[in-house]
Design a protein around this motif. Structure first.
Motif, PDB file in Angstrom:
ATOM      1  N   LEU A 198     -40.209 -55.705  31.605  1.00 28.87           N
ATOM      2  CA  LEU A 198     -39.917 -55.074  32.890  1.00 28.87           C
ATOM      3  C   LEU A 198     -39.048 -53.843  32.728  1.00 28.87           C
ATOM      4  N   ALA A 199     -38.061 -53.916  31.828  1.00 25.65           N
ATOM      5  CA  ALA A 199     -37.196 -52.763  31.582  1.00 25.65           C
ATOM      6  C   ALA A 199     -37.996 -51.607  30.991  1.00 25.65           C
ATOM      7  N   GLN A 200     -38.894 -51.919  30.067  1.00 18.90           N
ATOM      8  CA  GLN A 200     -39.727 -50.879  29.452  1.00 18.90           C
ATOM      9  C   GLN A 200     -40.631 -50.232  30.489  1.00 18.90           C
ATOM     10  N   ASP A 201     -41.209 -51.041  31.369  1.00 14.45           N
ATOM     11  CA  ASP A 201     -42.090 -50.509  32.404  1.00 14.45           C
ATOM     12  C   ASP A 201     -41.335 -49.597  33.357  1.00 14.45           C
ATOM     13  N   ALA A 202     -40.045 -49.899  33.579  1.00 15.19           N
ATOM     14  CA  ALA A 202     -39.229 -49.081  34.478  1.00 15.19           C
ATOM     15  C   ALA A 202     -38.662 -47.855  33.778  1.00 15.19           C
ATOM     16  N   GLY A 203     -38.977 -47.691  32.489  1.00 13.67           N
ATOM     17  CA  GLY A 203     -38.516 -46.517  31.759  1.00 13.67           C
ATOM     18  C   GLY A 203     -37.127 -46.656  31.188  1.00 13.67           C
ATOM     19  N   GLY A 204     -36.592 -47.873  31.142  1.00 13.50           N
ATOM     20  CA  GLY A 204     -35.256 -48.088  30.610  1.00 13.50           C
ATOM     21  C   GLY A 204     -35.290 -49.005  29.405  1.00 13.50           C
ATOM     22  N   GLU A 205     -34.118 -49.524  29.044  1.00 15.69           N
ATOM     23  CA  GLU A 205     -34.003 -50.446  27.930  1.00 15.69           C
ATOM     24  C   GLU A 205     -33.386 -51.750  28.414  1.00 15.69           C
ATOM     25  N   ALA A 206     -33.868 -52.857  27.852  1.00 14.58           N
ATOM     26  CA  ALA A 206     -33.293 -54.149  28.190  1.00 14.58           C
ATOM     27  C   ALA A 206     -31.894 -54.245  27.599  1.00 14.58           C
ATOM     28  N   PRO A 207     -30.981 -54.963  28.251  1.00 11.12           N
ATOM     29  CA  PRO A 207     -29.639 -55.117  27.707  1.00 11.12           C
ATOM     30  C   PRO A 207     -29.660 -55.855  26.377  1.00 11.12           C
ATOM     31  N   GLY A 208     -28.732 -55.539  25.503  1.00 15.90           N
ATOM     32  CA  GLY A 208     -28.623 -56.228  24.225  1.00 15.90           C
ATOM     33  C   GLY A 208     -28.049 -57.623  24.423  1.00 15.90           C
ATOM     34  N   ALA A 209     -28.471 -58.559  23.559  1.00 13.06           N
ATOM     35  CA  ALA A 209     -28.026 -59.946  23.693  1.00 13.06           C
ATOM     36  C   ALA A 209     -26.529 -60.087  23.472  1.00 13.06           C
ATOM     37  N   ALA A 210     -25.921 -59.140  22.731  1.00  9.32           N
ATOM     38  CA  ALA A 210     -24.493 -59.248  22.412  1.00  9.32           C
ATOM     39  C   ALA A 210     -23.590 -58.660  23.489  1.00  9.32           C
ATOM     40  N   GLU A 211     -24.164 -57.996  24.486  1.00  3.48           N
ATOM     41  CA  GLU A 211     -23.340 -57.361  25.517  1.00  3.48           C
ATOM     42  C   GLU A 211     -22.643 -58.420  26.372  1.00  3.48           C
TER      43      GLU A 211
END
Length: 408
Positions: free
Chosen positions: A340-353
């Protein structure tokens, strides 16, 4: 007019890519069905198989009572409206609309009646003698619609017909298309990437992902009762906030815990989702829509369920304020969230955040300021919960087990 049915339809290309995988979809006579999903999900391929523009690897497509797998496109009694208007620049509006009828050698008087009737419906009567270059984008799209209407087909097939229009025209045209379909009562299969179009136009909406149907239902049901994480994250703007969490007991009630945030759940919500108690002490994903998050200063101090965080961004829209809060919690990171993040043109949050960003739809009277610490109240009556292992929504225990068996 006729019903359209896709029964176990598969499309696999020569290189082994499966674009559509076992698609079952029934479109009732006169229904406006919208196929929606991210780029590459197979929605356009499915429409092209109904149109006869793509061969079918397996399964069956029926229009009315007739199986059309091997019927040429021109003989399927359908009319298509594409993303591009595909108008003949040297022909008048009248002749563009009449073109298909002339090829079929329809009597001239009948052609004139149909063209002028369509022009009246589409408010094109004053433009019949003009060439396409003298029309606005919205008027050109109406000409393309007119060309489809005059054929009086069993079904309309529309492939992202509004994507070339500016935002204002898209709003106008989607209302016009919905009104037109309602008045003509012609079976319509409409493909779009825009979930706002899907929600505002369709009688029912079918959400696709990676060639497979995720859920098909009325727009409000998709929004209120998403079957899985993907549907929950795709339907809604801004998107649903998704957090890693667990459930704890608090007396005879339940509390959702996400990092340092504790949200006492509405008792009616817990009663209506009978599978929730079985997740006490187990990981789950907590979903909160932006409109369920309000400035605590406006909502009052009586609520037990609050979020606290730093205001990273305040977007004033006049009638409301979009507030982005960094809270002590972890955002859910799954395959669905990444897609979903890729489709919206962004990046998914990192697991370590260690901080999660949640978006709240605050009242316009809110005075929260960027950089300040804000408190927000969560309406837990409309929260959502998902199993991180299966991605399925947590609702009724029997329904959840049934869906999992069907998936496997």
């Amino acid at each position: 007019m006729a019903a359209v049915r896709l029964d176990g339809v598969v499309k696999t290309y020569a290189d082994g890519t499966t674009a559509v995988n076992g698609l079952d979809l029934d479109i009732a006579d006169g229904e406006f069905m919208v196929l929606v999903g991210p780029s590459g999900c197979g929605k356009t391929t499915a429409l092209r198989m109904v149109a006869g523009l793509e061969t079918i690897t397996a399964g069956r497509v029926t229009i009315g009572e007739r199986t059309v797998n091997d019927v040429p496109s021109r003989d399927r009694d359908i009319a298509m409206v594409f993303q591009s208007y595909a108008l003949y620049p040297h022909l008048s509006v009248y002749d563009n609309i009449a073109f298909g009828l002339k090829l079929k050698k329809i009597p001239k008087a009948q052609i004139d009646e149909r063209v002028r009737g369509a022009a009246k419906i589409l408010d094109l009567e004053a433009f019949l003698e003009r060439k396409p270059r003298a029309l606005s984008g919205g008027q050109r799209q109406r000409v393309a619609m007119g060309r489809a209407i005059v054929r009086q087909p069993a079904a309309f097939l529309m492939d992202e017909p509004l994507s070339n229009l500016d935002a204002k025209l898209r709003v106008q045209m989607r209302a016009e298309i919905a009104k037109l379909q309602q008045s003509l009562a012609t079976t319509t299969l409409y493909v779009t990437h825009d979930q706002v179009e899907a929600m505002t136009m369709g009688h029912r909406v079918a959400v696709m992902r990676r060639g497979e149907l995720q859920q098909v239902d009325a727009p409000q049901v998709l929004y209120d009762h998403p079957d899985n994480l993907f549907v929950a994250g795709f339907i809604g703007s801004p998107a649903m906030n998704l957090l890693e969490g667990t459930l704890e007991r608090d007396g005879d009630g339940l509390v959702a815990v996400a990092g340092g945030q504790r949200l006492a759940l509405d008792r009616e919500l817990v009663r209506s989702r009978r599978a929730l108690p079985s997740f006490v002490g187990r990981p789950l994903i907590v979903g909160i829509r932006p409109e369920s998050i309000e400035d605590a200063a406006i909502a009052g101090d009586g609520a037990r369920s609050r979020l606290r965080g730093e205001v990273l961004l305040r977007e004033s829209l006049g009638s409301e304020v979009m507030v982005h809060l960094a809270i002590d919690a972890k955002q859910a990171v799954t395959d669905e969230v990444r897609e979903l993040a890729q489709d919206a043109g962004g990046e998914a949050p990192g697991a370590a955040e260690q901080k999660a960003i949640v978006v709240g739809r605050f009242n316009a009277r809110s005075r929260v300021a960027t950089g300040a610490t804000a408190r927000a109240v969560v309406d837990t009556r409309s929260m959502h919960f998902f199993d991180p292992q299966t991605g399925l929504g947590i609702y009724d225990a029997d329904a959840a087990n049934s869906k999992e068996l069907n998936r496997s």
